[in-house]
Scaffold this motif. Structure first.
Motif, short mmCIF file in Angstrom:
data_model
loop_
_atom_site.label_atom_id
_atom_site.label_comp_id
_atom_site.label_asym_id
_atom_site.label_seq_id
_atom_site.Cartn_x
_atom_site.Cartn_y
_atom_site.Cartn_z
N LEU A 84 0.75 -1.16 0.66
CA LEU A 84 -0.56 0.39 -0.03
C LEU A 84 0.80 0.95 -0.30
CD1 LEU A 84 -3.27 -0.78 2.60
CD2 LEU A 84 -2.49 -0.99 0.27
N LEU A 85 1.87 0.99 0.81
CA LEU A 85 2.82 2.04 0.84
C LEU A 85 3.74 2.74 -1.04
CD1 LEU A 85 4.99 2.28 3.53
CD2 LEU A 85 3.35 3.62 3.18
N ARG A 86 3.73 1.65 -1.26
CA ARG A 86 3.99 1.75 -2.94
C ARG A 86 3.10 2.11 -3.83
NH1 ARG A 86 7.02 -2.78 -1.49
NH2 ARG A 86 5.32 -4.41 -2.36
N ASP A 87 1.41 1.67 -3.60
CA ASP A 87 0.95 1.97 -4.40
C ASP A 87 -0.03 2.40 -3.93
OD1 ASP A 87 -0.58 1.22 -6.85
OD2 ASP A 87 -0.51 -0.19 -7.36
N SER A 88 -0.24 3.46 -4.12
CA SER A 88 -2.18 3.96 -3.01
C SER A 88 -3.12 3.34 -3.74
CB SER A 88 -1.52 5.48 -3.42
OG SER A 88 -1.25 5.99 -4.07
N PHE A 89 -3.02 3.38 -5.01
CA PHE A 89 -4.28 3.04 -6.09
C PHE A 89 -4.91 1.94 -5.70
CE2 PHE A 89 -5.85 0.45 -9.36
CZ PHE A 89 -6.79 1.06 -9.48
N LEU A 90 -3.82 1.01 -5.11
CA LEU A 90 -5.09 -0.30 -4.49
C LEU A 90 -5.95 0.22 -3.47
CD1 LEU A 90 -1.36 -2.55 -3.95
CD2 LEU A 90 -3.45 -2.56 -5.24
N LEU A 91 -6.33 1.45 -2.41
CA LEU A 91 -7.00 1.44 -1.55
C LEU A 91 -7.85 2.47 -2.16
CD1 LEU A 91 -4.71 3.20 1.70
CD2 LEU A 91 -5.88 1.04 1.52
N ASP A 92 -9.16 2.23 -1.56
CA ASP A 92 -10.24 2.72 -2.87
C ASP A 92 -10.24 4.61 -1.86
OD1 ASP A 92 -12.56 3.82 -2.87
OD2 ASP A 92 -13.56 2.35 -3.28
N PRO A 93 -10.08 5.31 -2.49
CA PRO A 93 -10.66 6.91 -1.45
C PRO A 93 -12.11 6.49 -0.74
CG PRO A 93 -10.06 7.35 -3.63
CD PRO A 93 -10.64 5.82 -3.69
N SER A 94 -12.62 5.98 -1.33
CA SER A 94 -13.95 6.48 -0.42
C SER A 94 -14.40 5.45 1.04
CB SER A 94 -15.61 6.22 -1.39
OG SER A 94 -15.28 4.68 -2.04
N ARG A 137 -10.15 0.67 2.56
CA ARG A 137 -9.96 -0.21 2.12
C ARG A 137 -9.66 -0.55 0.99
NH1 ARG A 137 -13.13 -3.19 6.88
NH2 ARG A 137 -14.04 -2.23 7.64
N ARG A 138 -9.02 -1.96 0.94
CA ARG A 138 -7.87 -2.40 -0.51
C ARG A 138 -9.46 -2.83 -1.58
NH1 ARG A 138 -3.07 -4.74 -0.45
NH2 ARG A 138 -2.88 -4.88 1.22
N ARG A 139 -9.17 -2.05 -2.43
CA ARG A 139 -10.03 -2.25 -3.34
C ARG A 139 -9.81 -3.78 -4.22
NH1 ARG A 139 -10.40 2.67 -6.58
NH2 ARG A 139 -9.12 4.42 -6.78
N VAL A 140 -10.99 -3.62 -4.57
CA VAL A 140 -11.57 -5.26 -5.01
C VAL A 140 -11.04 -4.97 -6.76
CG1 VAL A 140 -13.02 -7.24 -5.21
CG2 VAL A 140 -13.60 -5.82 -3.13
N LEU A 141 -9.66 -6.10 -7.03
CA LEU A 141 -9.01 -5.75 -8.32
C LEU A 141 -10.05 -6.92 -9.31
CD1 LEU A 141 -5.99 -4.41 -8.20
CD2 LEU A 141 -7.67 -3.25 -8.36
N HIS A 142 -10.73 -6.47 -10.20
CA HIS A 142 -11.23 -7.81 -10.82
C HIS A 142 -9.37 -8.39 -11.79
CE1 HIS A 142 -15.18 -7.08 -10.48
NE2 HIS A 142 -15.13 -5.47 -10.57
N PRO A 143 -9.47 -9.67 -12.35
CA PRO A 143 -7.98 -10.34 -13.03
C PRO A 143 -8.07 -9.07 -13.60
CG PRO A 143 -10.22 -11.94 -11.98
CD PRO A 143 -10.53 -10.70 -11.76
N LYS A 144 -8.96 -8.91 -14.58
CA LYS A 144 -8.55 -7.92 -15.80
C LYS A 144 -7.25 -6.63 -15.83
CE LYS A 144 -11.58 -10.90 -19.24
NZ LYS A 144 -13.00 -10.69 -20.04
N GLU A 145 -8.31 -6.41 -14.69
CA GLU A 145 -7.40 -5.14 -14.10
C GLU A 145 -5.59 -5.37 -14.26
OE1 GLU A 145 -9.93 -2.49 -11.83
OE2 GLU A 145 -10.73 -3.91 -11.45
#
Length: 191
Positions: free
Chosen positions: A170-180, A183-191
């Motif tokens: 999470l420190l390396r990639d803030s995209f992994l957190l949902d700003p709203s 919590r950690r984003r739930v990523l789909h396999p195609k993302e």
């Protein structure tokens, strides 16, 4: 002993002593269970203190003591409201917040060691008749918004714990957190 004082704008009969969510941590926030009737509610990263009055301003002091220090002398009229065991889950920066009104005035924070759990004692003054005094003020058309309740919240180190650490990913990639949600984003396999 360390002490910080502020005025909290209480709304909906409660306020928070919340631990700041630091960068690299995923939010562990949960809803408080008001149905239990306890005056102090504990959830990960937060204490919710219930007031006897719907809306008013209250002085609040946050105090930290050492494990061998005696508790502060508060004087006449103070009563122990509740005692809870708090476990820091982020960086240990405790702040005073109103549920809809934001930070206290002035903004108050207290840093507690994250390598310890803490016994938290919440003391109150004025609660026994605060609601009655508020209702009586309505009858006089001079609504009381101050002087109804006061709080002192004391953190004392109790036990040891492994200090919470930020997630390196999470420190390396803030995209992994949902700003709203924080919590950690739930990523789909195609993302």
């Amino acid at each position: 002993m360390e002490r910080h004082d502020g005025i909290i704008d209480i709304d909906y009969s409660h306020f928070y002593v919340t631990e700041r969510l630091e960068h690299g941590f995923e939010s562990l926030a949960e809803e408080s269970d008001f149905a239990g009737g306890r005056p102090v509610l504990l959830t990960p990263g937060q204490l919710t203190v219930c007031s006897c009055v719907q809306s008013h301003y209250a002085p609040v002091a946050l105090i930290s003591t050492g494990p061998d220090e005696s508790l502060p002398e508060l004087g006449e009229g103070w009563a122990l409201l509740d005692t809870v065991e708090y476990q820091p889950v982020y960086g240990g920066r405790m702040e005073l917040w109103g549920c809809t009104t934001g930070p206290s005035n002035p903004a108050v924070h207290l840093n507690v060691p994250t390598s310890h759990t803490h016994t938290v004692r919440v003391y109150a003054k004025g609660r026994e008749d605060a609601d009655q005094r508020f209702v009586e003020s309505l009858d006089r058309d001079e609504v009381l918004h101050e002087g109804l309740e006061e709080y002192v919240i004391v953190f004392t180190p109790a036990g040891w714990q492994e200090p919470p650490q930020p997630d390196e990913e999470l420190l390396r990639d803030s995209f992994l957190l949902d700003p709203s949600t924080g919590r950690r984003r739930v990523l789909h396999p195609k993302e």
